[in-house]
Motif scaffolding. Structure first.
Motif, PDB file in Angstrom:
ATOM      1  N   ARG A 194       0.846  -1.194   0.000  1.00  0.00           N
ATOM      2  CA  ARG A 194       0.000   0.000   0.000  1.00  0.00           C
ATOM      3  C   ARG A 194       0.882   1.244   0.000  1.00  0.00           C
ATOM      4  O   ARG A 194       1.716   1.430   0.891  1.00  0.00           O
ATOM      5  CB  ARG A 194      -0.938   0.001   1.206  1.00  0.00           C
ATOM      6  N   PHE A 195       0.701   2.083  -1.014  1.00  0.00           N
ATOM      7  CA  PHE A 195       1.447   3.324  -1.145  1.00  0.00           C
ATOM      8  C   PHE A 195       0.535   4.525  -0.941  1.00  0.00           C
ATOM      9  O   PHE A 195      -0.667   4.467  -1.203  1.00  0.00           O
ATOM     10  CB  PHE A 195       2.087   3.427  -2.535  1.00  0.00           C
ATOM     11  N   GLY A 196       1.124   5.631  -0.479  1.00  0.00           N
ATOM     12  CA  GLY A 196       0.387   6.873  -0.354  1.00  0.00           C
ATOM     13  C   GLY A 196       0.190   7.526  -1.711  1.00  0.00           C
ATOM     14  O   GLY A 196       0.672   7.053  -2.743  1.00  0.00           O
ATOM     15  N   LEU A 197      -0.525   8.642  -1.708  1.00  0.00           N
ATOM     16  CA  LEU A 197      -0.772   9.414  -2.922  1.00  0.00           C
ATOM     17  C   LEU A 197      -0.255  10.838  -2.747  1.00  0.00           C
ATOM     18  O   LEU A 197      -0.111  11.320  -1.613  1.00  0.00           O
ATOM     19  CB  LEU A 197      -2.272   9.444  -3.225  1.00  0.00           C
ATOM     20  N   PRO A 198       0.017  11.539  -3.827  1.00  0.00           N
ATOM     21  CA  PRO A 198       0.466  12.933  -3.707  1.00  0.00           C
ATOM     22  C   PRO A 198      -0.508  13.794  -2.907  1.00  0.00           C
ATOM     23  O   PRO A 198      -0.100  14.614  -2.087  1.00  0.00           O
ATOM     24  CB  PRO A 198       0.574  13.398  -5.164  1.00  0.00           C
TER      25      PRO A 198
END
Length: 362
Positions: free
Chosen positions: A121-125
């Motif tokens: 799971r990655f964050g978003l800008p």
């Protein structure tokens, strides 16, 4: 946050994160601005759970309800608990653009039974919004890694297709197989990248192969290995509940999914659940090439070949009502439909009469 009456809570979260950074070496390499971005990511996930409901002002409730329909913790990291969700957006709205942007790894968990597959799971800008990626489309990931032969850092770029839907706010998920030393970027993200470590992503419109909603009544899917991820993205659009303007015309979709053995099946538990929940509309067919003969597996064995395509997939004679989606290793394209960068359909699908309008190579 101060204006929303949350200053004290946010201070608590920052101190908690700072304590974590002090005690865990994998956070030491982060630059101050990346630490701030991590704090924002963690704050967004935890802030509602740390405040008693009566303490939230109407303004605060309005802020959170208007900026997200789901939070990081709302969307499960256990694949078998993930529903199909249709939330389509047109091209040109994705948070990622043609310029690489750095986002942090928020979470990572192993999945399946083989111990080599991970949900990342990655964050978003912009952590207050969903990614808004068109279906079906992929991202390009980039990281600076050591080339052991050249003994220097090099930029490694690989395509990845998110398996999360656009209801997911502030983050997105990748399903990745760790190929060890043969994988390079996959190994880095699955083994070496610390929680909070940054990876660069970008999206270009060229990465959109076939946009949903789909107009075809019958869809056949052929996937091998990690080629399952664009199929999962398409299945979200086909199987998930949707408003009328987002509904696909598809009434039947069949997936032929080739893997070496049961342990190699990516997202198998999720696909089996969707098969059961959408029985009659979605059929999941595994094809295992190296499963031990004495195992309890009762499905198809060998490779995806002419016999299995004829047995399970809709025929070319259905014309505009049928489409075949293909994604897998190079040898799969060569045998089944021709090189992925060539529009002409050759191989087994060509022999069976499928045209270039009926076959999409991911």
């Amino acid at each position: 946050l101060t204006h929303l009456g949350l200053f004290g809570t946010c201070s608590f979260i920052c101190v908690d994160h700072d304590d974590r950074a002090a005690s865990r070496p994998q956070y030491w390499h982060l630059q101050p601005h990346n630490r701030i971005q991590m704090i924002i990511q963690f704050a967004q996930r935890r802030i509602l759970s740390t405040i008693p409901s009566p303490s939230l002002s109407n303004v605060t409730k309005s802020f959170f309800s208007s900026t997200s329909t789901m939070t990081h913790s709302d969307y499960p990291m256990i694949l078998s608990e993930r529903p199909a969700i249709c939330n389509l957006v047109p091209p040109g709205q994705c948070q990622f653009n043609p310029t690489f942007q750095s986002v942090p790894l928020l979470d990572r968990t192993p999945c399946g039974t083989g111990g080599t597959s991970y949900l990342l799971r990655f964050g978003l800008p912009d952590v207050t919004k969903p990614m808004d990626l068109t279906t079906c489309a992929c991202l390009l990931a980039s990281a600076e890694l050591m080339d052991n032969e050249k003994k220097e850092l090099v930029d490694v770029i690989r395509p990845y297709t998110p398996i999360s839907a656009n209801d997911q706010v502030g983050c997105f998920d990748l399903l990745i197989k760790d190929y060890g030393e043969n994988g390079y970027l996959s190994k880095y993200m699955c083994e070496d990248l610390p929680i909070g470590g940054m990876v660069n992503f970008k999206h270009i419109d060229f990465n959109i192969k076939i946009p949903a909603p789909f107009t075809h009544k019958k869809i056949g899917m052929i996937a091998g290995g990690t080629g399952i991820t664009p199929m999962i993205q398409a299945l979200h659009a086909i199987l998930g509940e949707a408003p009328e303007n987002q509904k696909s015309a598809t009434d039947e979709v069949t997936l032929l999914y080739g893997s070496r053995n049961k342990d190699d099946i990516l997202g198998g538990e999720m696909l089996e659940k969707w098969n059961d929940l959408h029985n009659g509309k979605f059929k999941n067919v595994n094809v295992l090439s190296n499963e031990p003969a004495d195992s309890d597996y009762t499905g198809e064995r060998g490779f995806i070949d002419r016999e299995k395509i004829v047995k399970y997939l809709p025929p070319a004679s259905l014309g505009d009502d049928v489409v075949i989606l293909v994604c897998g290793p190079p040898i799969m394209y060569e045998l089944l439909c021709g090189p992925r960068n060539e529009a002409e359909v050759t191989g087994i699908l060509g022999e069976l009469g499928y045209s270039s309008k009926q076959v999409f190579k991911f």
